[in-house]
Write an enzyme that holds these catalytic residues in place. Structure first.
Site, PDB file in Angstrom:
ATOM      1  CE  LYS A 108      45.514  41.026  41.108  1.00 46.26           C
ATOM      2  NZ  LYS A 108      45.095  39.647  40.286  1.00 46.26           N
ATOM      3  CG  ASN A 109      45.142  41.044  36.788  1.00 48.00           C
ATOM      4  OD1 ASN A 109      45.793  40.654  37.890  1.00 48.00           O
ATOM      5  ND2 ASN A 109      43.656  41.263  36.847  1.00 48.00           N
ATOM      6  NE  ARG A 121      41.899  29.784  38.617  1.00 49.04           N
ATOM      7  CZ  ARG A 121      41.881  28.757  38.647  1.00 49.04           C
ATOM      8  NH1 ARG A 121      41.827  28.009  39.737  1.00 49.04           N
ATOM      9  NH2 ARG A 121      41.104  27.860  37.560  1.00 49.04           N
ATOM     10  CB  CYS A 126      38.880  29.161  41.235  1.00 52.81           C
ATOM     11  SG  CYS A 126      39.228  30.890  41.612  1.00 52.81           S
ATOM     12  NE  ARG A 179      39.885  32.588  37.183  1.00 50.14           N
ATOM     13  CZ  ARG A 179      40.618  33.388  37.724  1.00 50.14           C
ATOM     14  NH1 ARG A 179      40.682  33.481  39.081  1.00 50.14           N
ATOM     15  NH2 ARG A 179      41.558  34.288  37.197  1.00 50.14           N
ATOM     16  CG  ASP A 219      38.789  41.707  37.535  1.00 54.78           C
ATOM     17  OD1 ASP A 219      38.379  40.709  37.992  1.00 54.78           O
ATOM     18  OD2 ASP A 219      40.155  41.718  36.966  1.00 54.78           O
ATOM     19  CB  ILE A 256      33.584  37.280  32.878  1.00 58.21           C
ATOM     20  CG1 ILE A 256      33.186  38.641  32.124  1.00 58.21           C
ATOM     21  CG2 ILE A 256      35.081  36.803  32.574  1.00 58.21           C
ATOM     22  CD1 ILE A 256      33.506  38.435  30.769  1.00 58.21           C
ATOM     23  NE  ARG A 295      45.303  36.162  45.440  1.00 56.77           N
ATOM     24  CZ  ARG A 295      44.823  35.405  44.638  1.00 56.77           C
ATOM     25  NH1 ARG A 295      43.812  34.732  45.138  1.00 56.77           N
ATOM     26  NH2 ARG A 295      45.358  35.105  43.465  1.00 56.77           N
TER      27      ARG A 295
END
Ligand code: EPU
Length: 421
Positions: free
Chosen positions: A22-23, A94, A118, A123, A309, A331, A401
């Site tokens: 996805k990213n 985002r 968020c 962010r 993640d 992070i 998502r």
């Protein structure tokens, strides 16, 4: 709103295939804005964030051919009709800010809504904006929108990020490929998704060196052309399934993944007493385990460190280790929303600022829980796989998502998981 109903305690077995990242797919789709030619992207995961990005690109002026179940997406943006990312889309995703760089580079201007708050932290996108300013864009803010303008084109420059940012690096990289002259991006993100984007841009005619290191050099070109590109495997989805094997003690094969992107996770799991074997270039096997897991402290870091993640999923795993472990999130400042829900299932977790102290092993029991963000939801699914009885996870649109058909993939591997309205 959909829910997942999971009956814990059923042993997993077999094989789980991994989808495209996805990213990686999100910036790749945005990169198609950089050319008037056709860009063909393969292995695009059919998840909600991708559909959101496709909607945004259509509003901007792209013609998109993407079947509901096809992993191939064909994009053509002959003309930028409206260089804008509206609040309605940015607030749901985002990563919409990824169109900023390509729009300024191709159309000379962009109007992108500020993302706002968020679930996992503040962010902001200030580093993206500072980078674009260095490339000569004029940035202003009004009515909740950022306006960026470079009527005479962008000019190559040195961009030094104050802090490593993944989509910030991608945004500036996409702007720099059409800027006049050389851009040097320092303190760049080294994530595999940045490298994949650089590979796509190079196929489109961009001149880039150093992707995968913290200094990326770009020689701007006057235009880019079309290309065909296959997106890399999703390392976070793969990692989630590896942890599913480790938490249930099952022998599980994860296919179509890139093990070299999961080194930090595999090393950490070895410390925790799980054995992960690479059986070929694209397959990992979680070995069956009868003994207990050991506690192993973990700190999230930028790539190649342990990914934020996978932090929530790892926390679920540590509830099943014999002893105390500390998870430190460096992070994002607020990425422990899953801890409260894991506690409702019987986990013993104490939060102290950026640290979570987990005392295992807890006997988890099924409960009604709420998914707060994408990766938090994944951790609840993992916990539910080993909890006694039934867990009902509400608001699974978060998981939709970023995970493609997770319930089908886990069911095929023996889990009792169903989707209910
Ligand atoms: N940051 C700023 N200013 C900026 C940009 C970032 O202060 O202009 C801060 C952030 O608030 C954060 C840190 O810098 O504290 C790092 O954020 P980064 O910019 O790297 O995150 P991102 O690019 O917005 C991507 C992924 C996230 C992933 C992070 C970190 C995409 C589309 N998103 O976000 O993925 O957690 O990098 O690896 O690539 C997810 O998939 O669930 C997800 C949240």
């Amino acid at each position: 709103m959909d829910k997942f109903v999971i009956e814990g305690g059923t042993p997993l077995h077999g094989t789980i295939p991994v989808s495209g990242s996805k990213n990686s797919a999100l910036p790749a789709l945005a990169a198609a804005l950089l050319t008037a030619d056709t860009v063909v992207l393969d292995r695009i995961p059919r998840v909600r964030d991708i559909r959101t990005m496709e909607r945004l690109l259509v509003d901007i002026g792209s013609e998109i051919d993407a079947g509901e179940n096809s992993e191939r997406v064909i994009l053509n943006t002959k003309k930028i009709v409206s260089p804008e990312a509206p609040y309605e889309l940015v607030k749901t995703m985002r990563a919409s800010s990824l169109v900023l760089g390509p729009l300024v580079a191709r159309a000379g201007r962009a109007r992108v809504s500020l993302p706002g708050g968020c679930a996992i932290g503040a962010r902001p996108i200030n580093f993206h904006l500072a980078g674009l300013e260095h490339l000569g864009a004029k940035i202003s803010q009004e009515h909740g929108y950022i306006e960026a303008e470079a009527a005479n084109g962008l000019k190559g420059a040195q961009v030094v990020f104050d802090r490593i940012t993944v989509t910030g690096t991608e945004d500036i990289l996409m702007a720099a490929v059409l800027a006049e002259g050389e851009t040097v991006i320092e303190n760049a993100a080294r994530e595999p998704e940045v490298v994949d984007l650089a590979h796509l841009l190079r196929k489109m005619g961009a001149q880039i060196e150093g992707e995968g290191t913290s200094v990326i050099r770009v020689q701007g070109v006057s235009s880019l052309h079309g290309a065909t590109h296959e997106i890399i495997a999703d390392r976070i989805e793969a990692g989630t399934f590896v942890i599913a094997g480790a938490i249930t003690g099952a022998e599980l094969c994860i296919t179509g993944c890139l093990p070299e992107h999961l080194t930090a996770l595999i090393a950490k799991l070895a410390e925790a007493g799980a054995t992960i074997t690479q059986t070929n270039d694209t397959t990992l096997r979680v070995e069956r385990r009868d003994g207990p897991l050991k506690p192993a402290d973990m700190i999230t870091e930028e790539y190649p460190g342990f990914p934020t993640d996978l932090q929530a999923q790892y926390m679920a795993l540590m509830t099943q280790a014999d002893g105390i472990s500390i998870v430190t999130e460096t992070i994002f400042e607020n990425r422990f929303m899953h801890a409260q829900e894991l506690m409702r299932m019987g986990a013993n977790i104490r939060l102290d600022g950026r640290q979570a102290i987990i005392a295992g092993r807890s006997r988890l029991t099924g409960a009604g829980v709420i998914a707060s963000d994408l990766r938090a939801s994944a951790s609840l699914v993992l916990a539910a796989l080993v909890a006694k009885g039934e867990t009902v996870i509400d608001r699974v649109y978060h998981i939709d998502r970023g995970y493609e058909k997770i319930e089908e993939k886990l069911s095929a591997a023996g889990a009792k998981i169903t989707r209910a309205e």
